[in-house]
Write a protein that holds these residues in place. Structure first.
Motif, PDB file in Angstrom:
ATOM      1  N   ASP A   1       0.814  -1.216   0.000  1.00 47.48           N
ATOM      2  CA  ASP A   1       0.000   0.000   0.000  1.00 47.48           C
ATOM      3  C   ASP A   1       0.847   1.266   0.000  1.00 47.48           C
ATOM      4  OD1 ASP A   1      -2.314  -1.543   0.148  1.00 47.48           O
ATOM      5  OD2 ASP A   1      -2.516  -1.333   2.319  1.00 47.48           O
ATOM      6  N   PRO A   2       0.456   2.268  -0.800  1.00 40.08           N
ATOM      7  CA  PRO A   2       1.165   3.557  -0.765  1.00 40.08           C
ATOM      8  C   PRO A   2       0.961   4.263   0.574  1.00 40.08           C
ATOM      9  CG  PRO A   2      -0.422   3.476  -2.600  1.00 40.08           C
ATOM     10  CD  PRO A   2      -0.617   2.253  -1.782  1.00 40.08           C
ATOM     11  N   MET A   3       2.029   4.904   1.044  1.00 40.56           N
ATOM     12  CA  MET A   3       1.994   5.763   2.230  1.00 40.56           C
ATOM     13  C   MET A   3       2.240   7.191   1.732  1.00 40.56           C
ATOM     14  SD  MET A   3       4.372   3.291   4.676  1.00 40.56           S
ATOM     15  CE  MET A   3       5.248   4.672   5.358  1.00 40.56           C
ATOM     16  N   THR A   4       1.303   8.101   2.017  1.00 37.02           N
ATOM     17  CA  THR A   4       1.413   9.465   1.509  1.00 37.02           C
ATOM     18  C   THR A   4       1.368  10.479   2.642  1.00 37.02           C
ATOM     19  OG1 THR A   4      -0.979   9.628   1.179  1.00 37.02           O
ATOM     20  CG2 THR A   4       0.336   8.854  -0.702  1.00 37.02           C
ATOM     21  N   GLU A   5       1.851  11.692   2.354  1.00 29.40           N
ATOM     22  CA  GLU A   5       1.836  12.766   3.353  1.00 29.40           C
ATOM     23  C   GLU A   5       0.422  13.211   3.686  1.00 29.40           C
ATOM     24  OE1 GLU A   5       4.326  15.976   1.990  1.00 29.40           O
ATOM     25  OE2 GLU A   5       6.092  15.092   2.917  1.00 29.40           O
ATOM     26  N   GLY A   6      -0.464  13.224   2.702  1.00 30.79           N
ATOM     27  CA  GLY A   6      -1.836  13.673   2.913  1.00 30.79           C
ATOM     28  C   GLY A   6      -2.821  12.566   2.599  1.00 30.79           C
ATOM     29  N   PRO A   7      -4.106  12.815   2.818  1.00 31.00           N
ATOM     30  CA  PRO A   7      -5.111  11.771   2.616  1.00 31.00           C
ATOM     31  C   PRO A   7      -5.431  11.454   1.159  1.00 31.00           C
ATOM     32  CG  PRO A   7      -6.159  13.796   3.366  1.00 31.00           C
ATOM     33  CD  PRO A   7      -4.675  14.025   3.414  1.00 31.00           C
ATOM     34  N   GLU A   8      -5.023  12.309   0.241  1.00 29.53           N
ATOM     35  CA  GLU A   8      -5.277  12.051  -1.179  1.00 29.53           C
ATOM     36  C   GLU A   8      -4.206  11.116  -1.730  1.00 29.53           C
ATOM     37  OE1 GLU A   8      -4.710  15.274  -0.048  1.00 29.53           O
ATOM     38  OE2 GLU A   8      -6.827  15.671   0.358  1.00 29.53           O
ATOM     39  N   LEU A   9      -4.615  10.215  -2.597  1.00 26.05           N
ATOM     40  CA  LEU A   9      -3.669   9.285  -3.215  1.00 26.05           C
ATOM     41  C   LEU A   9      -2.626  10.029  -4.044  1.00 26.05           C
ATOM     42  CD1 LEU A   9      -2.898   6.331  -3.542  1.00 26.05           C
ATOM     43  CD2 LEU A   9      -4.550   6.161  -5.413  1.00 26.05           C
ATOM     44  N   THR A  10      -2.963  11.237  -4.483  1.00 22.65           N
ATOM     45  CA  THR A  10      -2.041  12.056  -5.273  1.00 22.65           C
ATOM     46  C   THR A  10      -1.049  12.834  -4.405  1.00 22.65           C
ATOM     47  OG1 THR A  10      -3.699  13.805  -5.295  1.00 22.65           O
ATOM     48  CG2 THR A  10      -3.651  12.299  -7.199  1.00 22.65           C
ATOM     49  N   SER A  11      -1.185  12.746  -3.074  1.00 23.54           N
ATOM     50  CA  SER A  11      -0.237  13.406  -2.169  1.00 23.54           C
ATOM     51  C   SER A  11       1.155  12.817  -2.361  1.00 23.54           C
ATOM     52  CB  SER A  11      -0.647  13.202  -0.708  1.00 23.54           C
ATOM     53  OG  SER A  11      -1.849  13.838  -0.432  1.00 23.54           O
ATOM     54  N   LYS A  12       2.156  13.505  -1.832  1.00 24.26           N
ATOM     55  CA  LYS A  12       3.543  13.056  -1.955  1.00 24.26           C
ATOM     56  C   LYS A  12       3.703  11.655  -1.360  1.00 24.26           C
ATOM     57  CE  LYS A  12       8.253  14.311  -0.797  1.00 24.26           C
ATOM     58  NZ  LYS A  12       9.117  15.251  -0.096  1.00 24.26           N
ATOM     59  N   LEU A  13       4.261  10.740  -2.147  1.00 23.13           N
ATOM     60  CA  LEU A  13       4.523   9.368  -1.713  1.00 23.13           C
ATOM     61  C   LEU A  13       5.767   9.357  -0.834  1.00 23.13           C
ATOM     62  CD1 LEU A  13       3.671   6.342  -2.144  1.00 23.13           C
ATOM     63  CD2 LEU A  13       5.415   6.275  -3.931  1.00 23.13           C
ATOM     64  N   ILE A  14       5.629   8.840   0.405  1.00 24.90           N
ATOM     65  CA  ILE A  14       6.785   8.773   1.305  1.00 24.90           C
ATOM     66  C   ILE A  14       7.235   7.339   1.558  1.00 24.90           C
ATOM     67  CG2 ILE A  14       6.261  10.956   2.438  1.00 24.90           C
ATOM     68  CD1 ILE A  14       5.317   9.204   4.851  1.00 24.90           C
ATOM     69  N   GLY A  15       6.406   6.364   1.163  1.00 23.32           N
ATOM     70  CA  GLY A  15       6.796   4.979   1.398  1.00 23.32           C
ATOM     71  C   GLY A  15       5.720   4.001   0.985  1.00 23.32           C
ATOM     72  N   LYS A  16       5.946   2.753   1.372  1.00 21.97           N
ATOM     73  CA  LYS A  16       5.011   1.664   1.101  1.00 21.97           C
ATOM     74  C   LYS A  16       4.802   0.874   2.380  1.00 21.97           C
ATOM     75  CE  LYS A  16       4.521   1.767  -3.478  1.00 21.97           C
ATOM     76  NZ  LYS A  16       4.062   0.652  -4.247  1.00 21.97           N
ATOM     77  N   ALA A  17       3.564   0.443   2.593  1.00 18.62           N
ATOM     78  CA  ALA A  17       3.243  -0.468   3.696  1.00 18.62           C
ATOM     79  C   ALA A  17       3.154  -1.857   3.079  1.00 18.62           C
ATOM     80  CB  ALA A  17       1.932  -0.070   4.356  1.00 18.62           C
ATOM     81  N   GLN A  18       4.111  -2.717   3.409  1.00 20.68           N
ATOM     82  CA  GLN A  18       4.192  -4.036   2.787  1.00 20.68           C
ATOM     83  C   GLN A  18       4.078  -5.121   3.847  1.00 20.68           C
ATOM     84  OE1 GLN A  18       8.053  -3.524   0.947  1.00 20.68           O
ATOM     85  NE2 GLN A  18       7.131  -2.776  -0.952  1.00 20.68           N
ATOM     86  N   GLY A  19       3.167  -6.065   3.611  1.00 15.68           N
ATOM     87  CA  GLY A  19       2.993  -7.143   4.581  1.00 15.68           C
ATOM     88  C   GLY A  19       1.705  -7.880   4.343  1.00 15.68           C
ATOM     89  N   LEU A  20       1.055  -8.282   5.444  1.00 17.84           N
ATOM     90  CA  LEU A  20      -0.201  -9.010   5.298  1.00 17.84           C
ATOM     91  C   LEU A  20      -1.107  -8.769   6.473  1.00 17.84           C
ATOM     92  CD1 LEU A  20      -0.025 -11.819   7.245  1.00 17.84           C
ATOM     93  CD2 LEU A  20       1.669 -12.324   5.531  1.00 17.84           C
ATOM     94  N   TYR A  21      -2.402  -9.024   6.224  1.00 20.29           N
ATOM     95  CA  TYR A  21      -3.380  -9.013   7.306  1.00 20.29           C
ATOM     96  C   TYR A  21      -4.403 -10.103   7.059  1.00 20.29           C
ATOM     97  CZ  TYR A  21      -6.250  -5.942   4.229  1.00 20.29           C
ATOM     98  OH  TYR A  21      -6.960  -5.384   3.199  1.00 20.29           O
ATOM     99  N   ALA A  22      -5.031 -10.528   8.153  1.00 20.71           N
ATOM    100  CA  ALA A  22      -6.006 -11.613   8.070  1.00 20.71           C
ATOM    101  C   ALA A  22      -7.107 -11.392   9.100  1.00 20.71           C
ATOM    102  CB  ALA A  22      -5.322 -12.952   8.336  1.00 20.71           C
TER     103      ALA A  22
END
Length: 181
Positions: A77-98
């Motif tokens: 998942d993209p991690m951004t500075e603001g709530p919009e997907l177009t906000s500056k990308l600062i990282g990725k959340a990588q893993g899993l959930y169940a």
């Protein structure tokens, strides 16, 4: 009740701070521990042209479960500075959930926050915990990290910012407190 929660959070932060200090200084020669506050938004996109969350497994009873118990989802998942997907990308959340409860909508999560921009570029934080998604605020614990976050400890508070019931796409706000060397 809010005052007791704030006091407990403060005491827990101090305990984490003081318990990590000897490791940073004496054993590894990494200096005084630091406390960082990081805020960002994570975009969990299940139904879109380019999904960032993908169902990779389901038990034979998952479809009949009201909580989707037995399903496993892998995320990038993209991690951004603001709530919009177009906000500056600062990282990725990588893993899993169940989904991990048969009676409540609750997830077990194991995710790495991979920072690709800013002062933590190249560093990671590993978080884990229980996420009862209908609660207003949830807490995951930080179990480690790399780069700037070596020997990281702390917690990540998360709140759902927005959720689309048609696509199941979500934007989650994170406020992370991390103690590191």
């Amino acid at each position: 009740m809010r005052g007791k929660a704030a006091l407990a959070t403060g005491v827990a932060s101090l305990l984490l701070f003081f318990s990590s200090m000897p490791i940073c200084q004496a054993k590894l020669g990494l200096g005084e521990p630091k406390v960082s506050q990081i805020e960002f938004y994570m975009h969990d996109l299940l139904v879109t042209e380019k999904p960032t969350a993908v169902i990779v497994a389901e038990a034979n009873t998952t479809k009949s479960s009201p909580t989707l118990f037995g399903q496993v989802v892998v995320v990038d998942d993209p991690m951004t500075e603001g709530p919009e997907l177009t906000s500056k990308l600062i990282g990725k959340a990588q893993g899993l959930y169940a989904p991990s409860s048969q009676s409540e909508i609750s997830l077990s999560e194991a995710v790495n926050f991979v920072f690709i921009d800013g002062k933590f570029n190249g560093s990671t934080l590993s978080v884990m915990g229980r996420n009862p998604i209908l609660y207003k605020e949830r807490e995951l614990w930080i179990i480690g990290g790399s780069g700037a976050f070596r020997l990281a400890r702390g917690y990540a508070l998360k709140q759902t910012y927005s959720f689309d019931t048609t696509t199941l796409n979500a934007v989650v706000h994170y406020n992370v407190t991390v103690i590191h060397c």
